[in-house]
Structure formats: structure tokens, C-alpha cells
Design an enzyme around this catalytic site. Structure first.
Site, PDB file in Angstrom:
ATOM      1  N   GLU A   1       4.319  -6.056  -2.741  1.00  0.00           N
ATOM      2  CA  GLU A   1       3.792  -6.586  -1.469  1.00  0.00           C
ATOM      3  C   GLU A   1       4.865  -6.593  -0.389  1.00  0.00           C
ATOM      4  O   GLU A   1       4.579  -6.362   0.788  1.00  0.00           O
ATOM      5  CB  GLU A   1       3.238  -7.997  -1.682  1.00  0.00           C
ATOM      6  CG  GLU A   1       2.152  -8.106  -2.745  1.00  0.00           C
ATOM      7  CD  GLU A   1       1.020  -7.109  -2.560  1.00  0.00           C
ATOM      8  OE1 GLU A   1       0.635  -6.823  -1.406  1.00  0.00           O
ATOM      9  OE2 GLU A   1       0.521  -6.592  -3.582  1.00  0.00           O
TER      10      GLU A   1
ATOM     11  N   ASN B   1      -0.517  -9.454   3.545  1.00  0.00           N
ATOM     12  CA  ASN B   1      -0.605 -10.002   4.890  1.00  0.00           C
ATOM     13  C   ASN B   1       0.796 -10.306   5.417  1.00  0.00           C
ATOM     14  O   ASN B   1       1.541 -11.078   4.802  1.00  0.00           O
ATOM     15  CB  ASN B   1      -1.423 -11.297   4.885  1.00  0.00           C
ATOM     16  CG  ASN B   1      -2.675 -11.180   4.053  1.00  0.00           C
ATOM     17  OD1 ASN B   1      -3.495 -10.295   4.254  1.00  0.00           O
ATOM     18  ND2 ASN B   1      -2.808 -12.071   3.087  1.00  0.00           N
TER      19      ASN B   1
ATOM     20  N   ALA C   1      -2.674  -9.217  -5.407  1.00  0.00           N
ATOM     21  CA  ALA C   1      -2.018  -9.806  -4.244  1.00  0.00           C
ATOM     22  C   ALA C   1      -2.425  -9.003  -3.018  1.00  0.00           C
ATOM     23  O   ALA C   1      -3.043  -7.955  -3.112  1.00  0.00           O
ATOM     24  CB  ALA C   1      -0.498  -9.804  -4.419  1.00  0.00           C
TER      25      ALA C   1
END
Length: 860
Positions: free
Chosen positions: A308, A277, A274
Site C-alpha cells: 500500500e 487511500n 487493504a
């Protein structure tokens, strides 16, 4: 090209000279549909307006862009000759003013390697899906920029996409007059900007939070995947974990999520797990499960979601200056992913998975010749690409777990809170973090950092127990050793557990003490006087990062009673220690296989069980003496069949044993069972042979010549999807035929027609341990080809080929000598390429040592 590999020195010079005020990026992706042109790469138009300041007017610098063609370049209103200022990777900028505006109109190339703007055509329905992936430095394949993490800026994106498509970026988007326009971002680094476009299946939800001061935070949530995967997409569970994570991080970080919306995209042919962003996290679509999987798969997905999410603070809000301090985001996110998984979700045993699975990655990486300190010396972008490794992630996270034990959880989290507030939207180095931790803990962080962050290698901790005549401990000491190549002895905060059997036969802990281990020998005074243990487990509860060793009594106890250990974390640690001993040629591979056969069936933690399956497979293929492999394979297959029939119907254990059987089946009876399960003539109560399991069985049958191309074509017709195609490609390359191997080799090494995902699938099928003789001719071809492949292909494909096709199955001194000869003859090869070959050489040398150890063992 010479300018593609940006160096740290160049980045420092540019950062000292320039500061960026903002980007406006306009992408025209309407060429994303339709058939590819016959010649040259398929391209899209990219127009970038970049505003920046220069500290020394009149100076020169450069912008980064990798593109097939540049239509125009304008600097401060002056039109520059693209042919004169653009060399394929850089745009020369001369005579800069104090305030500058650069406008670049370029034709950028769509990617088939997962780097830059990746273009995927779904074979199921012909739909096209686009997404970007940049880390560490591939945004320059999509728009002109200053490609380094410390030149942050706000970004405004706009996207022209085919009618019927939706586009997404980091900010909230709106479609106006046929153009998707996105809200300006906060100041972020180039590598975490992102764009997606296509007919994605999109599901929405929302998150809200009221803070103690009465303020309220509303975050729109979204999740997307290809339309073909929509029937399998459990977005509700993704959103559940997402909300639990946002609550957890708000509780612990005291800094509201700073990036507006929170979309999560599951995309095809993704190279990574992953990518963080902000506002648009991307994941590999394999996290959408088409068939039945064990709870370990759901736990792993949750861990990645939370990893993430932690990056939104560690990495996106506060970013390292350069890739030397990559650990400042990855180690923290890896630690926080598990920390949050245990603290916020249903996966309360995630630390067991971390101890058994994640740390195994770290231990391997830390014993390679390429090991490096957690704070690494990253000279350039190729170094950076290879340092997304087990040191930066898993060792770093393990060391942070030790740091929490060292300073205390409250001081650690308070340090994080101060770190965010002081450095929001900025860039940091190691010292910035250490200073806040010294404030909050009152402990000497400089000495801790020198020992743990600035040295390489893993220490071994071994118990030494002295007993009195009446069977009590007179002294228990922990001996610490280091490898000769990395002799640093570190301070460890550890728990030492004493275990013995109960009258009922359980092996349980009856005493525990925490101690600061420092130097070669540390006495644990608190355990003096305790009754004699049958097992001493140093690093009980997995507080530090080390290789656990055992005294003879403890090792004998594990041989006889490993399955009686009642605590699942203690079992996981014991298994991990035994595996490290196998890798270090201290325990014969056949002994490890024997332990798996006797005790794996009693393992309650499904993640540990699946790791044991993987380890025993590696032990058989690489560490067992060649003349015992046949016996070992037969024993593992017999054990798998027995445990498969014994497992609770429909359980995760049953599924795990079925998959393991498919990996070790070789005898006619075992292959017949796989065939029967596949065609329905055999049945195991509770075992659902879904499409994913069908491919798993079929791959092993194909590798042993029990299924042909027609069978694979028929299976693809049954599963005519992108995932089915990848399975078919892997199976095709697994067929036991010299012609098949030659074709697979040519497709990967001599051609760049395959996408990254199909390269990966072809290599996986090509390398079959049952086909050593068929693969023998490719050892020489490998060494003849890799320098050319590295020069001609993207770094991602180069890494896949160099790692994946190394002739590890030709495990002989001759292959080791050939590797050494290549290294000697290519001393001037790219350092990143040499590193990959050195790592493969080390794995091979380790395998040969382990085989010698196994050959010396008494045949069982």
C-alpha cells in the site's frame, strides 16, 4: 440500474469534455449512532460542491451518485428538479457553461456490504464504526462526483460526527465548533478519497527524513483499530515496518512522500486486504492477531503495508487513465511490496513466499478461460471489479521481476524516478512507462511489452540434457511450450541450476548459468562440459514467470530427495512445480500427498509449509480419486499428528501442524484429540490453545457432529466479540444437518439481512467437504438462483455467492453438464457473471481430469 455500470467510452467522452477544479464535501454522520429505522436504509446527509470546466459550453454530461434520495440539485445557481435529473445513479447536467458549480444535497445510504460508507456495530460493546471503501467506483455512494480515475481534483472534506467520536480523512483534520474539517488534498482520483469516523483506538508516532540537499520531511504517523481489538494491537511493529518502508522508498524513488500524514486504519468487515487511500490507508482488521500466529502472518502483514505504501507513488501520485492499465499500480505495488520487504525489514526470505504462494495465484488465474493480458481490455466497471485478480497482481509482479532481470535493477529504478517526476498528480498509459524504461535501459521495450504485457497465458520450460559417455553434459537445452489457446512464446531471462548430492547427502547446486531463452528451444552453452546433474532446475532463483517442468532424472531425484535440497528458494520452486504438475493432471494427487507426508516435516520455511498444507488439502478434496479420499485423509491426519508431536514445542511449525490437523481430522481418535486439546484433557508440550485455535478445533468438531449449538453458544459467551461472532456463525453453518444447510442457504441467497462478513462466514461453514451428500440438493438451486442474486444484490455480495456456493464438491460430469447448460441458456447474462461461472466450470473440469489421473495411478 442502467447507469450504474459506467463504460470506458462514456468515461473517455466525459474526460474530453470536462476538467475538475475541486470538490468540497460535507458529510453529516450523526445518524451513524442509534438503532436502525424499521423501513428503508439508514442514511446520512451528503452535500457536495463540485467546480469544473467544460470545453464545449452548451454541452451536456452527467455526474455520478448512488443514493436513495436527492434533496436538491443546483447547477450554476439554477435549481434543478431532482426527480427530473436524477435517476438513482446519475445526475443529468445540461447546458453547461465554461465554468460550472454543481451543488448536490443527498441522502446517501450506509452500507453493510463493505462498499461505500460501511457501518459496523460492535456486538461486544455496541459501539458504531464507520469507514469508506471505494475501489473501483463506490465513492459515488457517499458523495456526488465524476467517478473515473482520470478526472483528478483537490478535495476538501468536512464531517459532522456524534460527540465523542473522532473523524479522519486523507488530509490532516481539526475539530472546530463541532465540525471536523480536513486540509485540502493534492489532486487525486475519487476512488482513493476516504473518511473514517467512530470511537477508534488511535496510536500516534512520527517519521522524519533529512535529504541530501538538507531539506527535511516530517510525517505524522497514526494507527487505529476498534477499541475491542486494542489489547491485541501491536502498533509498534506496524510503525516499525512503516518507517522502514518510508526510508526504503525515499532511497529508491527520489521523490518525497507527497501526501502529508500517514494514518493506517484496521477496520472490521473489510472486503479487501487493504486500500491505498493517500494519508489514510485502510486494512482488514484480521491483520491484528488475537492469538499466536506464525512468522508468515507477520511477513504477510508487512508485505501488505509496503504494498500500500508503494501505491502512494504507483497509483496515487501517478494514476492510470482507465482500468485497462490497472496493472500500472497493482503489479508495481505487488512487486515493490516484496522488494521492500526483503530490502528493508526483517523478512529477508519474502521472495520465497512470493515464489511459492503469490505466484500460485497467478498460475491458476492465467490458466482460466477468463485469463487476459496484464494490460487488459476493460470495457466497464464490472470488468474492472473482476480484474483485481491474480493476473493484475501476482503475474504482473512476476513479470516486473523478469523486467528487472531484463533491463537491470538500476535502469528499472531510474525509470521509476523519471516516471514519477514527469507525471506527478497526473494520469498515464502503458506507453508513458515504456518510454522512460527505454531511455534508462537502452532496450527495446515495445517488443518486451508485446510479449509480456499484451498476451495471456503461461509458458512451460523443460530442461533437455544430453550426456557424454563419461557422464558430462554435451548439451543442455531449455524447451519452451505454450498452451494451444495462448500460443505466444516469450523471451525469458532465466537462471539454470544444476544440483547433485554431496557425500553427506545434501542436494546442492554446483553450477549455474543465466541465459536468454527465446523460441521453442534454447541451448545453454555455458553448462556444456559440466558433470551430469541429478536435478536440473530451470528458472533457478525465480527470475521469470513460467511453469517449471522436470526431466525424468530430475523428477526421480525429487521423489527420493526433495527434503535434501538445502536452498529454501530452490525447494519452494520445486514444490510449486510439483503442485502445478498435480493441477495439470501430470502427477497423481496421491503422489503429491505422499511427497508432503515424507518431506513437509523437514521444511524450514514456515510459509512454504503452510502452503503445502493448503495444497495437500486441495489435492485430497478436489484432485484425488473419490475412492482414495478416505485413505488419503487418514494418511494426512496421521502425518499431522506425528509431525505435531515431533515439532519443536512452541514453534511456528507446531502451530501450523495443529491447524492442519484441525482441517483433516475425521477419524474418532483424531477428533478425540481435538476435543481433548480443547477441554484440557489432552496436551501437546508447547502448544498454546488460545481463543483462535479453540475456534479452529471447534469448527472441525462441529462439522463432524461432535459439537452442537449449545457448545457454540458457550464458546461465544467465552469470546463475546465481533470476531467470536463470525467464528460462531461459520461453525453454526458447518453443522451436519439438512435443516442447518437450508437455513444457511436462505440466509445468504434469499435474504440480504447479513453483512458482508457474515455472508462470507456462512458460506465458509456451509461448504464442507465432509458433507457432499448434504449439499447435493443445492447444485440445482444454485443454477436457479444466481442470475437473480446477481441482479438484486451488490456486486461484492454477488461475487461472494456465485464463487462461494458453486457446487464444486458435486464433482461429477453431471455438474459439469449442468454448468454448461446454464451458460448456454444465459448467453445474454452480465459478462461479469458469466466470467465467474466459466471460471468455476474450469476449476471443476480440471478437478475431474486430475481425478482421472489419480485413479489411473498405482494404489499406494
Amino acid at each position: 440500474m442502467p447507469g450504474e455500470n459506467l463504460t470506458r467510452d462514456e468515461a473517455r467522452e466525459r474526460a474530453a469534455l470536462l476538467s475538475v477544479e475541486g470538490y468540497e464535501v460535507s458529510l453529516d454522520l450523526r445518524s451513524g449512532v442509534g438503532d436502525a429505522p424499521e423501513e428503508g436504509p439508514r442514511t446520512f446527509r451528503s452535500v457536495t460542491t463540485l467546480r469544473f470546466r467544460c470545453a464545449e459550453p452548451g454541452a451536456s454530461s452527467f455526474a455520478d451518485l448512488i443514493a436513495p434520495a436527492v434533496t436538491s440539485v443546483s447547477l450554476n445557481g439554477r435549481d434543478l428538479d431532482p426527480g427530473a435529473v436524477f435517476d438513482g445513479t446519475r445526475i443529468l447536467l445540461e447546458d453547461l457553461a465554461a465554468d460550472n458549480e454543481l451543488v448536490v444535497d443527498a441522502q446517501c445510504a450506509y452500507s453493510r456490504t463493505g462498499e461505500g460508507m460501511h457501518r459496523f456495530v460492535d456486538p461486544e460493546d455496541g459501539e458504531v464504526y464507520l469507514y469508506t471503501q471505494y475501489e473501483p467506483a463506490d465513492s459515488r455512494r457517499v458523495f456526488a462526483n465524476f467517478e473515473q480515475p482520470d478526472l483528478k481534483a483537490p478535495f476538501r472534506f468536512e464531517v459532522r460526527a456524534p460527540e465523542g467520536w473522532t473523524a479522519w480523512s486523507n488530509g490532516v483534520g481539526e475539530l472546530t465548533d463541532g465540525v471536523w474539517r480536513f486540509a485540502e488534498t493534492k489532486p487525486i482520483s475519487t476512488y482513493i478519497t476516504s473518511v473514517l469516523a467512530g470511537p477508534y483506538h488511535y496510536v500516534t508516532d512520527s517519521y522524519s527524513r533529512v535529504f541530501a540537499d538538507g531539506s527535511k520531511l516530517e510525517i505524522p504517523l497514526g494507527a487505529m483499530c476498534r477499541k475491542g481489538l486494542a489489547p491485541h494491537f501491536d502498533a509498534d511493529d506496524v510503525f516499525l515496518v512503516t518507517k522502514q518502508g518510508l526510508d526504503f522508498f525515499h532511497d529508491h524513488f527520489d521523490y518525497p512522500y507527497p501526501f502529508g500524514k500517514y494514518d493506517q486504519a484496521f477496520v472490521p468487515e473489510y472486503n479487501l486486504g487493504a486500500m491505498e487511500n493517500p494519508g489514510l490507508v485502510t486494512f482488514r482488521e484480521e491483520f491484528i492477531f488475537r492469538g499466536k500466529v506464525t512468522q508468515t502472518s507477520y511477513e504477510g502483514r508487512a508485505n501488505v503495508i509496503l504494498h500500500e505504501m508503494a501505491h502512494m507513488w504507483f497509483g496515487d501520485l501517478v494514476t492510470m487513465v482507465w482500468w485497462d492499465d490497472l496493472w500500472l499500480k497493482e503489479s508495481f505495488a505487488d512487486f515493490m511490496g516484496t522488494f521492500a520487504n526483503v530490502g528493508a525489514t526483517r523478512f529477508k526470505d519474502a521472495w520465497i513466499t512470493f515464489a511459492n504462494r503469490r505466484k500460485a495465484w497467478a498460475y491458476r488465474a492465467d490458466q482460466l478461460p477468463s485469463t487476459h493480458p496484464i494490460t487488459a481490455d476493460i470495457r466497464d466497471l464490472q470488468d474492472a471489479k473482476l480484474n483485481f485478480d491474480g493476473i493484475t497482481y501476482a503475474k504482473g509482479a512476476s513479470v516486473l521481476k523478469q523486467l528487472v532481470a531484463y533491463v537491470g535493477q538500476d535502469a528499472f529504478l531510474e525509470g521509476a524516478r523519471r516516471y514519477f517526476k514527469r507525471n506527478a498528480y497526473g494520469n498515464t498509459r502503458l506507453g508513458d512507462l515504456l518510454s522512460v524504461l527505454e531511455e534508462t535501459s537502452g532496450r527495446d521495450m515495445a517488443g518486451w511489452a508485446r510479449a509480456w504485457l499484451q498476451t495471456a497465458g503461461v509458458n512451460s520450460l523443460t530442461p533437455q540434457t544430453l550426456l557424454s559417455a563419461d557422464g558430462r553434459i554435451t548439451e543442455l537445452a531449455v524447451l519452451q511450450e505454450a498452451a494451444p489457446s495462448h500460443p505466444e512464446l516469450r523471451p525469458h531471462r532465466v537462471a539454470v541450476g544444476l544440483y547433485r548430492r554431496t557425500p553427506e547427502g545434501a542436494l546442492e547446486r554446483y553450477a549455474r548459468a543465466e541465459a536468454d531463452v527465446d523460441g521453442p528451444r534454447t541451448v545453454v552453452t555455458e553448462l556444456a562440459g559440466a558433470e551430469a546433474p541429478e536435478l536440473v532446475l530451470v528458472n533457478d532463483d525465480d527470475l521469470t514467470y513460467c511453469k517449471i517442468r522436470f526431466d525424468e532424472t530430475s523428477l526421480d531425484t525429487l521423489r527420493a530427495h526433495l527434503g535434501d535440497l538445502t536452498d529454501p528458494l530452490a525447494r519452494a520452486l520445486a514444490w510449486s512445480a510439483l503442485w502445478n504438475m498435480t493441477r495439470d493432471a501430470l502427477l497423481p494427487a496421491r503422489d503429491f500427498v505422499d511427497l508432503v507426508l515424507r518431506y513437509a516435516g523437514r521444511e524450514s520455511d514456515i510459509g512454504v509449509l503452510q502452503m503445502l498444507h493448503a495444497w495437500s488439502g486441495t489435492a485430497l478434496v478436489h484432485y484425488a480419486a473419490p475412492d482414495w479420499r478416505g485413505t488419503g485423509g487418514r494418511l494426512l491426519a496421521e502425518g499431522a499428528v506425528a509431525e505435531l508431536r515431533r515439532a519443536e514445542p512452541g514453534s511456528g511449525q507446531q502451530l501450523a501442524w495443529a491447524r492442519f490437523l484441525a482441517s483433516v481430522a475425521a477419524a474418532p481418535a483424531d477428533l478425540q484429540l481435538l476435543r481433548g486439546l480443547l477441554d484440557g484433557t489432552a496436551r501437546i508440550d508447547g502448544l498454546e490453545v488460545d481463543q483462535e485455535l479453540r475456534w479452529t478445533f471447534l469448527e472441525q468438531l462441529t462439522a463432524h457432529g461432535e459439537a452442537d449449538e449449545a457448545a457454540l453458544d458457550a464458546e461465544l459467551a467465552r469470546d463475546d466479540t465481533a470476531t467470536g461472532k463470525r467464528h460462531q456463525v461459520r461453525c453454526l453453518a458447518a453443522r451436519p444437518s439438512a435443516a442447518v444447510k437450508a437455513q444457511a442457504w436462505a440466509q445468504v441467497v434469499e435474504s440480504d439481512a447479513l453483512s458482508n462478513a457474515l455472508v462470507e462466514a456462512t458460506i465458509a461453514g456451509f461448504e464442507r467437504s465432509s458433507q457432499r451428500d448434504l449439499l447435493a440438493p443445492y447444485a440445482g438451486k444454485y443454477f436457479a438462483a444466481i442470475a437473480r442474486v446477481w441482479d438484486e444484490r451488490s456486486i461484492q455480495i454477488g461475487m461472494d455467492v456465485v464463487r462461494g456456493l458453486f457446487p464444486a464438491l458435486q464433482d461429477s460430469q453431471a455438474t459439469l453438464d449442468a454448468t454448461d447448460a446454464w451458460l448456454t441458456a444465459h448467453e445474454d447474462a452480465a459478462p461479469a457473471l458469466r466470467r465467474l461461472v466459466l471460471e468455476a466450470r474450469d476449476d471443476l473440469a480440471r478437478a475431474l481430469r486430475a481425478q482421472d489421473c489419480d485413479a489411473a495411478a498405482t494404489t499406494r
